[in-house]
Design a protein around this motif. Structure first.
Motif, short mmCIF file in Angstrom:
data_model
loop_
_atom_site.label_atom_id
_atom_site.label_comp_id
_atom_site.label_asym_id
_atom_site.label_seq_id
_atom_site.Cartn_x
_atom_site.Cartn_y
_atom_site.Cartn_z
N LEU A 1 7.80 -1.97 -5.64
CA LEU A 1 6.79 -3.14 -5.89
C LEU A 1 7.49 -4.07 -6.59
O LEU A 1 7.07 -5.20 -6.40
N GLU A 2 8.45 -3.59 -7.60
CA GLU A 2 9.05 -5.00 -8.25
C GLU A 2 9.71 -5.59 -7.26
O GLU A 2 9.92 -6.89 -7.30
N ARG A 3 10.61 -4.95 -6.40
CA ARG A 3 11.18 -5.72 -5.32
C ARG A 3 10.38 -6.74 -4.71
O ARG A 3 10.88 -7.92 -4.41
N LEU A 4 9.26 -6.08 -4.10
CA LEU A 4 8.22 -6.89 -3.32
C LEU A 4 7.99 -7.93 -4.15
O LEU A 4 7.79 -9.02 -3.60
N HIS A 5 7.66 -7.92 -5.50
CA HIS A 5 7.23 -8.87 -6.44
C HIS A 5 8.16 -9.91 -6.47
O HIS A 5 7.73 -11.23 -6.19
N HIS A 6 9.44 -9.71 -6.49
CA HIS A 6 10.26 -10.84 -6.63
C HIS A 6 10.63 -11.44 -5.48
O HIS A 6 10.87 -12.55 -5.47
N ARG A 7 10.46 -10.81 -4.29
CA ARG A 7 10.73 -11.10 -2.89
C ARG A 7 9.70 -12.24 -2.60
O ARG A 7 9.79 -13.57 -2.19
N ALA B 1 -1.04 -0.26 -11.85
CA ALA B 1 -1.30 1.11 -11.66
C ALA B 1 -0.34 2.27 -11.66
O ALA B 1 -0.68 3.36 -12.18
N CYS B 2 1.19 1.78 -11.33
CA CYS B 2 1.93 2.88 -11.44
C CYS B 2 2.54 2.93 -12.96
O CYS B 2 2.77 3.92 -13.23
N GLU B 3 2.03 2.05 -13.67
CA GLU B 3 2.84 2.19 -14.88
C GLU B 3 1.59 2.82 -15.89
O GLU B 3 2.12 3.39 -17.08
N LEU C 1 -1.92 -12.03 -2.61
CA LEU C 1 -0.83 -10.81 -2.46
C LEU C 1 -0.06 -10.44 -3.59
O LEU C 1 0.05 -9.39 -4.10
N LEU C 2 0.39 -11.67 -4.38
CA LEU C 2 0.89 -11.23 -5.82
C LEU C 2 0.13 -10.88 -6.80
O LEU C 2 0.69 -9.98 -7.23
N ALA C 3 -1.20 -10.91 -6.69
CA ALA C 3 -2.00 -10.47 -7.70
C ALA C 3 -2.28 -9.07 -7.31
O ALA C 3 -2.28 -8.14 -8.17
N ASP C 4 -2.10 -8.66 -5.87
CA ASP C 4 -2.33 -7.34 -5.58
C ASP C 4 -1.14 -6.56 -5.86
O ASP C 4 -1.40 -5.21 -6.34
N ILE C 5 -0.05 -7.26 -5.71
CA ILE C 5 1.33 -6.46 -6.14
C ILE C 5 1.20 -6.26 -7.58
O ILE C 5 1.48 -4.96 -8.02
N ASP C 6 0.84 -7.24 -8.57
CA ASP C 6 0.87 -6.98 -9.96
C ASP C 6 -0.21 -5.83 -10.17
O ASP C 6 -0.01 -4.93 -11.10
N ALA D 1 0.67 -1.12 0.14
CA ALA D 1 -0.02 0.08 -0.04
C ALA D 1 0.80 1.19 0.04
O ALA D 1 0.53 2.30 -0.84
N GLU D 2 1.93 1.07 0.82
CA GLU D 2 2.88 2.58 0.87
C GLU D 2 3.60 2.82 -0.25
O GLU D 2 3.61 3.72 -0.86
N ALA D 3 4.05 1.49 -1.06
CA ALA D 3 4.78 1.44 -2.12
C ALA D 3 3.64 2.13 -3.47
O ALA D 3 4.06 2.95 -4.35
N ARG D 4 2.46 1.57 -3.39
CA ARG D 4 1.58 1.92 -4.36
C ARG D 4 1.34 3.66 -4.40
O ARG D 4 1.11 4.17 -5.24
N ALA D 5 0.95 4.03 -3.05
CA ALA D 5 0.51 5.26 -2.85
C ALA D 5 1.77 6.09 -3.09
O ALA D 5 1.49 7.32 -3.67
#
Length: 175
Positions: free
Chosen positions: A118-124, A172-174, A162-167, A107-111
């Protein structure tokens, strides 16, 4: 072909979590070439209907076996083990706290529009999911423990969401 065959039998594969995906793909294509409705375009209505049913059945089985979470859930189903996925009370408190922390970070990264975070969280998260897949493989294939396997599957369900939410956040950032 037997409509009552389980998904593994349909593709002549052993009922294990570790599936040879290349072999599954080949067998899927072989099955589709035999039952695809286009092959029965000039057939009678009954044959067309049966072909469509078979094609649907083959597609459903393939999709289930292709995805680790769906495959694990299916194996538990075959073992007549109730996953208990509708009850979050089965989840350990520390795991639920960890999920809240993940969600806060997303949520913080998205905001902040922080695509790199977000990419880092995705890979982790993908690394963590691969670890869960291996745990599930051990618990279903090597030393069967359905209770522990069900626990890991429930955890994986949270991680998939969670992965779907990150994606979604990355998309949204793109935009």
């Amino acid at each position: 072909m037997d409509f009552n065959a389980n998904h593994f039998s349909l593709f002549d594969l052993p009922p294990t979590f570790r599936v040879d995906l290349a072999l599954l793909d080949r067998r899927y294509l072989e099955m589709q070439s035999k039952v695809h409705p286009d092959r029965f375009a000039s057939a009678g209505e009954a044959e067309k209907r049966l072909s469509l049913q078979w094609a649907t059945r083959v597609n459903e089985a393939y999709q289930t076996l292709r995805k680790p979470l769906a495959r694990a859930r299916y194996l538990l189903h075959l073992a007549a083990y109730d996953l208990g996925s509708e009850n979050n009370a089965l989840m350990p408190a520390d795991f639920l706290v960890e999920q809240m922390e993940w969600r806060e970070a997303v949520a913080e990264a998205r905001a902040a529009g922080d695509h790199h975070e977000l990419e880092r969280l995705h890979h982790r998260l993908q690394r963590e999911m691969r670890e869960r897949h291996e745990e599930i493989a051990v618990l279903l294939d090597d030393r069967p423990d359905l209770e522990q396997a069900a626990d890991r599957v429930r955890r994986l369900m949270f991680l998939e969401k969670l992965l779907a939410d990150i994606d979604d956040a990355i998309a949204a950032c793109e935009e």
